[in-house]
Design an enzyme around this catalytic site. Structure first.
Site, short mmCIF file in Angstrom:
data_model
loop_
_atom_site.label_atom_id
_atom_site.label_comp_id
_atom_site.label_asym_id
_atom_site.label_seq_id
_atom_site.Cartn_x
_atom_site.Cartn_y
_atom_site.Cartn_z
N LEU A 176 0.86 -1.18 0.00
CA LEU A 176 0.00 0.00 0.00
C LEU A 176 0.90 1.24 0.00
CD1 LEU A 176 -2.64 -1.11 2.67
CD2 LEU A 176 -2.93 -1.06 0.19
N SER A 177 0.31 2.40 -0.23
CA SER A 177 1.15 3.60 -0.27
C SER A 177 1.89 3.80 1.05
CB SER A 177 0.33 4.84 -0.62
OG SER A 177 -0.74 5.01 0.28
N GLU A 178 1.23 3.47 2.19
CA GLU A 178 1.93 3.52 3.47
C GLU A 178 1.48 2.41 4.40
OE1 GLU A 178 3.34 7.25 2.02
OE2 GLU A 178 1.25 6.67 2.22
N THR A 179 2.45 1.88 5.14
CA THR A 179 2.20 1.04 6.30
C THR A 179 2.71 1.82 7.51
OG1 THR A 179 2.39 -1.05 5.08
CG2 THR A 179 2.76 -1.13 7.46
N HIS A 230 -2.76 10.29 5.98
CA HIS A 230 -3.84 9.29 5.97
C HIS A 230 -3.54 8.14 6.91
CE1 HIS A 230 -1.45 6.82 3.19
NE2 HIS A 230 -2.31 5.84 3.43
#
Length: 263
Positions: free
Chosen positions: A44-47, A76
């Protein structure tokens, strides 16, 4: 070792909208290399990872990883972490103080919205605009280019933002993350965010980009409180305010998934 993972859609009030974040609460820090590999696996874009803080001025320490690198601020995933703490883990205090690479971030809950207190990053005009920038953004006609952490590129109208088809290979060669923005029709301003340099071609909704967008549009529009939309395919809604050296960014979240990681 077993870890719990939550996936939360942030900056939206409906499933499959907003920006999905993987949230992994920890009792104590695991190695940087393991966090990076988990972020790569999640893709995902961020963890985001957080641990209880041992310092009196913070409740938790928080860190964010894209599939390829750690970053210094992520909106987010911070919103998603607060949602997990408030709505899943039973955190009962009105404010959460996160210690981060960008200082203390205070998050509060107000009915169905969660509000984040972030640094204000006022961008300045970019003196030497790369000649390839307009080409990398699909040969857009650019109104102005500013910069703080990222390039902030303004264009004439919302449709240009919506219809932009970037060349991500060229954007990556430029070496900077890019915010594309314009004045909105139903929102005060709109944006999209491209970050191929950190393994994310387009981020669906980007809180940290609004640390630059809020002071920029507050000055242009003569407004402190604004409503913003990010025009990715998933879309996102943000209620924001400019407070001088700080900004507030508020949004909603939707629970998607809980899982277990077995290491």
């Amino acid at each position: 070792m077993k870890l719990t993972l939550y996936q939360i859609d942030a900056f939206t009030n409906h499933l499959f909208g907003g920006n999905p974040a993987a949230v992994i609460p920890l009792e104590e820090w695991i190695s940087d290399s393991l966090m990076q590999r988990l972020a790569m696996e999640n893709n995902l874009s961020e963890t985001v990872f957080f641990v209880p803080s041992k310092k009196p001025d913070a409740d938790f320490e928080i860190r964010w990883f894209t599939p390829v690198s750690e970053i210094n601020l992520c909106g987010h995933a911070t919103l998603a972490s607060a949602f997990v703490l408030y709505h899943v883990m039973g955190y009962g205090f009105p404010a959460i103080r996160f210690q981060s690479k960008s200082g203390i971030l205070v998050v509060t809950k107000n009915f169905d919205r969660i509000s984040m207190d972030f640094p204000a990053w006022k961008p300045e005009p970019l003196a030497d605009v790369p000649a390839e920038l307009a080409t990398a953004l699909g040969n857009l006609t650019i109104t102005s280019v500013y910069k703080y952490r990222d390039y902030l590129v303004e264009v004439a109208d919302e449709n240009m933002v919506q219809l932009c088809q970037p060349d991500f290979t060229l954007l990556k060669k430029l070496g900077h993350k890019v915010i594309l923005t314009a004045k909105g029709s139903k929102a005060d301003f709109v944006s999209r965010f491209f970050a191929p340099t950190v393994g994310v071609d387009e981020d669906p909704v980007t809180g940290s980009a609004h640390s630059q967008l809020i002071p920029y549009w507050s000055e242009k529009l003569g407004k402190k409180s604004m409503y913003a939309k990010q025009l990715s395919k998933r879309g996102g809604d943000l209620w924001v305010e400019y407070l001088g050296d700080r900004v507030t960014i508020a949004g909603q979240c939707v629970f998607f998934m809980k899982g277990e990681i077995d290491l």
